[in-house]
Design a protein around this motif. Structure first.
Motif, PDB file in Angstrom:
ATOM      1  N   ALA A 103       8.832 -21.179  45.104  1.00 47.33           N
ATOM      2  CA  ALA A 103       8.014 -22.021  44.228  1.00 47.33           C
ATOM      3  C   ALA A 103       6.521 -21.774  44.372  1.00 47.33           C
ATOM      4  O   ALA A 103       5.757 -22.168  43.491  1.00 47.33           O
ATOM      5  CB  ALA A 103       8.309 -23.498  44.505  1.00 47.33           C
ATOM      6  N   GLY A 104       6.118 -21.110  45.451  1.00 47.87           N
ATOM      7  CA  GLY A 104       4.689 -20.933  45.659  1.00 47.87           C
ATOM      8  C   GLY A 104       4.199 -19.520  45.816  1.00 47.87           C
ATOM      9  O   GLY A 104       3.053 -19.218  45.504  1.00 47.87           O
ATOM     10  N   PHE A 105       5.088 -18.623  46.279  1.00 45.46           N
ATOM     11  CA  PHE A 105       4.618 -17.302  46.673  1.00 45.46           C
ATOM     12  C   PHE A 105       5.483 -16.163  46.146  1.00 45.46           C
ATOM     13  O   PHE A 105       5.677 -15.152  46.817  1.00 45.46           O
ATOM     14  CB  PHE A 105       4.511 -17.235  48.204  1.00 45.46           C
ATOM     15  N   GLY A 106       6.028 -16.316  44.953  1.00 45.01           N
ATOM     16  CA  GLY A 106       6.659 -15.204  44.269  1.00 45.01           C
ATOM     17  C   GLY A 106       7.979 -14.727  44.833  1.00 45.01           C
ATOM     18  O   GLY A 106       8.364 -13.583  44.598  1.00 45.01           O
ATOM     19  N   SER A 107       8.690 -15.525  45.582  1.00 46.14           N
ATOM     20  CA  SER A 107      10.031 -15.194  46.079  1.00 46.14           C
ATOM     21  C   SER A 107      10.046 -14.066  47.097  1.00 46.14           C
ATOM     22  O   SER A 107      11.111 -13.590  47.475  1.00 46.14           O
ATOM     23  CB  SER A 107      10.975 -14.814  44.922  1.00 46.14           C
ATOM     24  N   GLY A 146      -3.041 -12.747  37.093  1.00 44.53           N
ATOM     25  CA  GLY A 146      -3.584 -13.804  37.929  1.00 44.53           C
ATOM     26  C   GLY A 146      -2.482 -14.424  38.758  1.00 44.53           C
ATOM     27  O   GLY A 146      -1.291 -14.255  38.470  1.00 44.53           O
ATOM     28  N   LYS A 147      -2.853 -15.160  39.811  1.00 47.90           N
ATOM     29  CA  LYS A 147      -1.833 -15.652  40.737  1.00 47.90           C
ATOM     30  C   LYS A 147      -0.838 -16.587  40.071  1.00 47.90           C
ATOM     31  O   LYS A 147       0.359 -16.520  40.339  1.00 47.90           O
ATOM     32  CB  LYS A 147      -2.480 -16.342  41.941  1.00 47.90           C
ATOM     33  N   THR A 148      -1.295 -17.455  39.161  1.00 48.60           N
ATOM     34  CA  THR A 148      -0.378 -18.394  38.524  1.00 48.60           C
ATOM     35  C   THR A 148       0.508 -17.687  37.516  1.00 48.60           C
ATOM     36  O   THR A 148       1.707 -17.992  37.411  1.00 48.60           O
ATOM     37  CB  THR A 148      -1.166 -19.534  37.847  1.00 48.60           C
ATOM     38  N   THR A 149      -0.045 -16.723  36.782  1.00 49.67           N
ATOM     39  CA  THR A 149       0.772 -15.941  35.852  1.00 49.67           C
ATOM     40  C   THR A 149       1.829 -15.150  36.611  1.00 49.67           C
ATOM     41  O   THR A 149       2.997 -15.082  36.200  1.00 49.67           O
ATOM     42  CB  THR A 149      -0.110 -14.980  35.035  1.00 49.67           C
ATOM     43  N   TYR A 150       1.419 -14.556  37.716  1.00 48.57           N
ATOM     44  CA  TYR A 150       2.359 -13.817  38.562  1.00 48.57           C
ATOM     45  C   TYR A 150       3.480 -14.729  39.054  1.00 48.57           C
ATOM     46  O   TYR A 150       4.677 -14.405  38.943  1.00 48.57           O
ATOM     47  CB  TYR A 150       1.607 -13.217  39.752  1.00 48.57           C
ATOM     48  N   VAL A 202      -3.447 -24.738  45.893  1.00 51.30           N
ATOM     49  CA  VAL A 202      -4.486 -24.964  46.890  1.00 51.30           C
ATOM     50  C   VAL A 202      -5.116 -23.646  47.334  1.00 51.30           C
ATOM     51  O   VAL A 202      -6.336 -23.545  47.516  1.00 51.30           O
ATOM     52  CB  VAL A 202      -3.912 -25.723  48.103  1.00 51.30           C
ATOM     53  N   LEU A 203      -4.289 -22.620  47.487  1.00 49.45           N
ATOM     54  CA  LEU A 203      -4.789 -21.338  47.975  1.00 49.45           C
ATOM     55  C   LEU A 203      -5.627 -20.635  46.914  1.00 49.45           C
ATOM     56  O   LEU A 203      -5.224 -20.562  45.758  1.00 49.45           O
ATOM     57  CB  LEU A 203      -3.624 -20.428  48.372  1.00 49.45           C
ATOM     58  N   PHE A 239      -2.820 -13.597  47.006  1.00 50.97           N
ATOM     59  CA  PHE A 239      -2.304 -12.242  46.975  1.00 50.97           C
ATOM     60  C   PHE A 239      -2.287 -11.620  48.372  1.00 50.97           C
ATOM     61  O   PHE A 239      -1.432 -10.778  48.661  1.00 50.97           O
ATOM     62  CB  PHE A 239      -3.095 -11.382  45.996  1.00 50.97           C
ATOM     63  N   ALA A 240      -3.194 -12.050  49.249  1.00 56.06           N
ATOM     64  CA  ALA A 240      -3.119 -11.596  50.634  1.00 56.06           C
ATOM     65  C   ALA A 240      -1.818 -12.064  51.271  1.00 56.06           C
ATOM     66  O   ALA A 240      -1.120 -11.290  51.944  1.00 56.06           O
ATOM     67  CB  ALA A 240      -4.321 -12.122  51.421  1.00 56.06           C
TER      68      ALA A 240
END
Length: 246
Positions: free
Chosen positions: A23-27, A162-166, A219-220, A226-227
């Motif tokens: 849910a937060g970091f792309g599986s 972008g992070k949310t699109t990803y 939050v991040l 991405f890091a």
């Protein structure tokens, strides 16, 4: 099955971790949950327990990210992913899992090294055909071990999203792939009354993990997101290589 407090604690930790990751970091590291469960129960049972919980996490994450995905990129991965699931069904009993783990691990770690070498301003976009291949591999590895995150990340991280699109794109892709996996899993005997009972017990931890994951995502900062994603991709790739060689 879940017959002691120690097993329950490990299972709850694994499922919560899967929720946060998906849910937060792309599986990227969600597959580790099935591996943790497989330490204390047969792998087939662990996979059967995890699939409904992963689908629950998908549903919990789908609403916060609804419509924020890149549909062209999601479509490429889904078009490759569904045949990959079919290949997983066909090869489930005969595939050499260690060779597959080694290849995916090398691709994952190699991709991170490649991006670090070329630099953030010189990222190269993986072509559409590469996305179809990545989707096919993601569907296949997702079916046999719930480890579809790294191949999908290899394609998506190169697209400059972008992070949310990803994140939204990974949620959509694996929502579809996990639905495609459900019926074959049932026919292969991965579900039982025992796995259903385990899912009922563990469902709150799946939802809690998803909620924490969504909040952590927002939050991040994008650079930190991405890091973390690259770190998770490196860790999952290294784990797959280790599993293959040992």
């Amino acid at each position: 099955m879940i017959d002691s407090f120690q097993v329950f604690a490990l299972a709850a930790l694994a499922v919560g971790f899967a929720g946060i990751s998906k849910a937060g970091f792309g599986s990227g590291a969600a597959f580790a949950s099935a591996a943790l469960l497989a330490l204390v129960m047969p792998p087939k049972v662990a996979l059967g327990i995890m699939l409904p919980l992963l689908m629950l996490i998908d549903l919990a994450a789908l609403r916060p990210f609804w419509g924020k995905w890149s549909w062209p990129d999601a479509k490429v991965l889904i078009l490759g992913g569904v045949p990959g699931v079919a290949a997983g069904v066909w090869l489930f009993s005969v595939a050499n899992d260690d060779v597959l783990r080694l290849l995916i691990g090398l691709v994952s770690v190699g991709f991170v090294a490649w991006q670090l070498w070329t630099g953030a301003t010189k990222q190269r976009v993986v072509p559409i055909w590469g996305g179809l291949v990545a989707g096919c591999v993601a569907g296949f590895t997702s079916f046999i071990s719930h480890a579809g995150g790294p191949p999908a990340a290899v394609y998506l991280l190169s697209r400059g999203l972008g992070k949310t699109t990803y994140q939204a794109t990974t949620v959509l892709v694996f929502w579809v792939i996990n639905i495609a996996k459900f019926v074959p899993y049932a026919f292969l005997g991965a579900f039982s009354l025992q796995t259903l009972w385990a899912d009922i017990i563990l469902a709150p931890f799946a939802v809690l993990g998803a909620v924490v994951g969504v909040k952590a995502h927002y939050v991040l900062p994008e650079r930190a997101f991405f890091a973390v994603t690259y770190v998770l991709l490196t860790l999952t790739g290294a784990k797959l290589i280790f599993d293959a060689l040992t």
